[in-house]
Design a protein around this motif. Structure first.
Motif, PDB file in Angstrom:
ATOM      1  N   THR A 282      12.798  33.390 -11.267  1.00 44.14           N
ATOM      2  CA  THR A 282      12.318  34.767 -11.332  1.00 44.14           C
ATOM      3  C   THR A 282      11.203  34.951 -10.305  1.00 44.14           C
ATOM      4  O   THR A 282      10.225  35.657 -10.535  1.00 44.14           O
ATOM      5  N   TRP A 307      18.465  38.281 -11.441  1.00 47.35           N
ATOM      6  CA  TRP A 307      17.179  38.703 -10.865  1.00 47.35           C
ATOM      7  C   TRP A 307      17.298  38.791  -9.349  1.00 47.35           C
ATOM      8  O   TRP A 307      17.801  37.874  -8.696  1.00 47.35           O
ATOM      9  N   VAL A 324      17.411  39.178 -17.445  1.00 44.76           N
ATOM     10  CA  VAL A 324      15.985  39.102 -17.140  1.00 44.76           C
ATOM     11  C   VAL A 324      15.346  40.428 -17.549  1.00 44.76           C
ATOM     12  O   VAL A 324      15.913  41.493 -17.335  1.00 44.76           O
ATOM     13  N   ARG A 325      14.175  40.339 -18.162  1.00 46.64           N
ATOM     14  CA  ARG A 325      13.426  41.547 -18.513  1.00 46.64           C
ATOM     15  C   ARG A 325      12.021  41.442 -17.932  1.00 46.64           C
ATOM     16  O   ARG A 325      11.552  40.348 -17.582  1.00 46.64           O
ATOM     17  N   LEU A 326      11.370  42.575 -17.816  1.00 50.77           N
ATOM     18  CA  LEU A 326       9.997  42.592 -17.343  1.00 50.77           C
ATOM     19  C   LEU A 326       9.055  42.421 -18.529  1.00 50.77           C
ATOM     20  O   LEU A 326       9.233  43.054 -19.570  1.00 50.77           O
ATOM     21  N   ALA A 331       8.425  38.652 -14.646  1.00 49.48           N
ATOM     22  CA  ALA A 331       9.826  38.650 -15.032  1.00 49.48           C
ATOM     23  C   ALA A 331      10.088  37.477 -15.972  1.00 49.48           C
ATOM     24  O   ALA A 331       9.661  36.351 -15.721  1.00 49.48           O
ATOM     25  N   CYS A 430      15.227  43.678 -11.633  1.00 51.92           N
ATOM     26  CA  CYS A 430      15.440  43.215 -12.994  1.00 51.92           C
ATOM     27  C   CYS A 430      16.743  43.767 -13.549  1.00 51.92           C
ATOM     28  O   CYS A 430      17.049  44.955 -13.408  1.00 51.92           O
TER      29      CYS A 430
END
Length: 435
Positions: A282, A307, A324-326, A331, A430
């Motif tokens: 990330t 990502w 993937v999330r913020l 990340a 993302c």
């Protein structure tokens, strides 16, 4: 149509980044494959003195190119723009083509400073992946028209599948015929999530009863996560790797091995022996990803993070993307399906033939080859390039924040909530926000 006469600005010295030692020569090859002998080169790079820069600008003026193509990422061309402005005066500049690297965001203060010189010039930013294009387009006024995508090309001569080589390398790298060989290649650092990758592979492969071996190749660095003020001391990341191995059960520890930094021939050998490429990166500027595409061009399937540039490799079921999330610290990758994905790839490998690998390798080599790149750059120089109208306020705000990093020690604020600036800048990288 005006006569095409492109000039490439080549680096005067080798890049500090291993991947760029491949990227830049392959981009040159793509242009030469597209245009042959009409392509000329001029040296410009991090070692260029002010006199060198002025001489290079004068050489550009004398050669009168139709297009001036910037390939080097190591030295921002602001001083070159100043020299061109001095040499050209009121005369029209050639069309400027910039092949954009992940460090574009590290240079936003200089791009902001260059805005006055570039305005009303014909400018095109060429990104390495669709997601990077989404990010860069928001920094440029009229970004959709002033950005395009040309993946960094791969040489078929350097990365390809060979059934005989696979048999030879399996004998070298695996200890039993049924061993499932997983590999990671590239930099080993915090934003590449190497320690977590090792843990996920070891725990999940053990749980799924997969007879695995995990080999890691590359160089350790201590970059940390500077955008969030997370800095590391020298050799600390390698120390974390050693400590992690010590804490693994002995049976699992014996299946994980760091084999050092490899050259291209050795990487090809490793890929040909392998059954799966894994990366949970990330990294904040993961614009493309040379390692995954090198592996895919050798017929190796990939389990990678959804990502940045990685998402562009998901052409078929050979690639699986982990969400993937913020998060408040950057990340964050989701690995709920990691064990099931490992098991699926393992079962596929049992019945996989050399023909299967050859077909996969050919599919990815065709899509990301120098020849494919040459077709893209041919279209770049034919299409009309619009006049540059400046950068957006988003780039201005990024430049201001980046300029404060020295005094603040960070760019974004870690905490209980996501830093709104981080989300604003990186939302297109993302998987949860780019669709």
């Amino acid at each position: 149509m005006a006569l095409l006469k492109p000039i490439l600005l080549e680096p005067r010295s080798s890049s500090n980044w291993g991947s760029c030692l491949t990227i830049m020569p392959n981009l040159v090859s793509a242009y030469r494959h597209a245009y042959g002998e009409i392509v000329e080169t001029i040296e410009y790079g991090k070692d260029s003195s002010s006199v060198d820069v002025l001489k290079a600008a004068m050489e550009v003026f004398e050669k009168a190119p139709s297009h001036l193509i910037f390939l080097d990422h190591q030295k921002h061309p602001l001083d070159f723009f100043i020299a061109l402005d001095s040499v050209y005066g009121r005369r029209s500049w050639p069309t400027l083509i910039f092949h954009v690297y992940g460090d574009f965001t590290l240079n936003t203060p200089k791009w902001k400073a260059a805005q006055r010189l570039l305005r009303h010039k014909r400018v095109q930013f060429v990104c390495a992946s669709p997601r990077q294009r989404q990010l860069i387009a928001e920094f440029v006024v009229g970004g959709e028209q002033r950005t395009s995508v040309c993946p960094f090309p791969i040489s078929r001569n350097e990365f390809s599948f060979d059934s005989k080589l696979r048999a030879e390398m399996r004998a070298r790298f695996v200890r039993s015929s049924d061993e499932f060989l997983i590999v990671y290649t590239g930099r080993l650092s915090a934003q590449k999530n190497i320690l977590r990758t090792i843990w996920e592979v070891a725990q999940n492969a053990s749980k799924e009863k997969i007879p695995f071996r995990f080999l890691l190749a590359g160089s350790f660095d201590d970059m940390g996560h500077p955008f969030f003020g997370l800095h590391q001391t020298p050799n600390s990341y390698y120390g974390g790797y050693v400590k992690l191995l010590e804490n693994l059960p002995e049976a699992l520890r014996a299946r994980v091995e760091y084999i050092g930094q490899l050259g291209k021939p050795e990487l090809r050998e490793l890929y040909n022996a392998s059954d799966l490429f894994v990366s949970l990166s990330t990294h904040h500027d993961e614009d493309y990803g040379m390692s995954p595409i090198e592996a895919l061009c050798c017929g190796v399937p990939a389990l990678i993070s959804d990502w940045g540039g990685f998402a562009g490799f998901a052409l078929d079921s050979s690639v699986r993307l982990l969400p993937v999330r913020l998060s408040p610290t950057g990340a964050t990758i989701e690995t709920k399906t990691f064990g099931a994905d490992l098991q699926s790839f393992y079962r596929q490998s049992i019945n996989q033939t050399n023909l299967d690998r050859s077909i996969r390798a050919e599919h990815y080599s065709t899509a990301f080859s120098i020849e494919a790149g040459s077709e893209i750059v041919r279209s770049l120089l034919v299409e009309d390039t619009p006049n540059f109208r400046g950068f957006t306020p988003l780039l201005d705000s990024h430049a201001v924040l980046y300029g404060k990093m020295t005094s603040l020690g960070r760019m974004f604020v870690p905490g209980k909530k996501i830093d709104p600036n981080y989300k604003k800048f990186y939302r297109h990288y993302c998987s949860e926000t780019s669709r």
